[in-house]
Scaffold this motif. Sequence first.
Motif, short mmCIF file in Angstrom:
data_model
loop_
_atom_site.label_atom_id
_atom_site.label_comp_id
_atom_site.label_asym_id
_atom_site.label_seq_id
_atom_site.Cartn_x
_atom_site.Cartn_y
_atom_site.Cartn_z
N CYS A 13 128.05 -55.77 63.33
CA CYS A 13 127.17 -55.65 63.99
C CYS A 13 126.32 -55.38 64.72
CB CYS A 13 126.60 -57.64 63.74
SG CYS A 13 127.87 -57.98 61.89
N ASN A 14 125.27 -56.11 64.94
CA ASN A 14 124.34 -55.31 65.80
C ASN A 14 124.23 -56.48 66.66
OD1 ASN A 14 121.63 -56.13 64.75
ND2 ASN A 14 122.04 -53.85 64.58
N ARG A 15 124.07 -55.99 67.72
CA ARG A 15 123.20 -57.23 68.49
C ARG A 15 122.14 -58.12 67.96
NH1 ARG A 15 124.61 -58.92 73.21
NH2 ARG A 15 124.04 -59.16 75.44
N ASN A 16 121.32 -57.96 67.18
CA ASN A 16 120.61 -58.32 66.72
C ASN A 16 120.72 -59.48 65.22
OD1 ASN A 16 118.15 -58.07 68.69
ND2 ASN A 16 117.21 -56.21 67.03
N ARG A 64 121.34 -63.49 64.19
CA ARG A 64 120.92 -64.36 63.38
C ARG A 64 121.63 -64.78 62.56
NH1 ARG A 64 119.46 -59.53 60.57
NH2 ARG A 64 117.48 -59.69 61.47
N ILE A 65 123.68 -64.06 63.20
CA ILE A 65 124.77 -65.23 62.60
C ILE A 65 124.88 -66.64 63.60
CG2 ILE A 65 126.83 -65.25 62.43
CD1 ILE A 65 126.56 -62.36 62.02
N PHE A 122 124.45 -72.21 63.25
CA PHE A 122 124.08 -73.52 63.48
C PHE A 122 123.05 -74.16 63.05
CE2 PHE A 122 125.30 -72.41 67.51
CZ PHE A 122 126.00 -72.96 67.76
N SER A 123 123.04 -73.49 61.65
CA SER A 123 121.95 -74.02 60.80
C SER A 123 121.89 -74.57 59.72
CB SER A 123 121.03 -73.05 60.06
OG SER A 123 120.04 -72.87 61.70
N GLY A 124 123.48 -74.32 59.39
CA GLY A 124 124.90 -74.92 58.54
C GLY A 124 124.82 -74.36 57.40
N SER A 162 128.81 -66.62 54.18
CA SER A 162 128.06 -65.96 54.16
C SER A 162 127.36 -65.28 54.89
CB SER A 162 127.52 -67.25 53.01
OG SER A 162 126.71 -68.59 54.09
N VAL A 163 127.86 -65.27 56.42
CA VAL A 163 126.16 -65.05 57.24
C VAL A 163 126.49 -63.37 57.62
CG1 VAL A 163 126.42 -67.02 58.45
CG2 VAL A 163 128.49 -65.23 59.67
N ALA A 164 127.37 -62.38 57.17
CA ALA A 164 127.91 -61.06 57.43
C ALA A 164 128.45 -61.22 56.34
CB ALA A 164 128.35 -61.19 58.26
N GLU A 165 128.15 -59.64 56.13
CA GLU A 165 129.43 -58.74 54.85
C GLU A 165 130.70 -58.09 55.67
OE1 GLU A 165 127.30 -55.45 52.68
OE2 GLU A 165 125.18 -56.08 53.17
N PHE A 166 131.12 -59.43 55.29
CA PHE A 166 132.75 -59.91 56.06
C PHE A 166 133.84 -58.48 55.04
CE2 PHE A 166 131.00 -63.25 57.67
CZ PHE A 166 131.59 -62.59 58.77
#
Length: 109
Positions: A79-82, A86-87, A92-94, A99-103
């Motif tokens: 992932c890039n810095r942005n 976002r991750i 932190f939003s739960g 689901s936060v990235a394409e792992f």
Amino acid sequence: MKLFFENITENVKVPMDFPLEAVFEQALEIFEELPEDDGSTFGIVNEQDIVVQFSKYNTFMWLVEIPDLSKHGVHQAICNRNQCIRILEDLFSGADAMSVAEFKFVSFL
């Protein structure tokens, strides 16, 4: 949410074995202060004790990893810095860590 990190340039460390409670703003500040050209790392431990670790992959990208010891491997995304910011926001939003990235899963074996 808890965090751990190692800033090699500044010789500052919070070990993964003893992560500290943190809010999003604290985590973001630490992440943004990490040098981009050394082996520094940063990680989050969520309420389900899932570890999400960030380490520098190359000049522009970060390796984001979620260890999966039961499957003898790790889920990885580049992932890039942005995207990393976002991750962090999502975590932190739960949001569910997976689901936060394409792992992609990578086996240790």
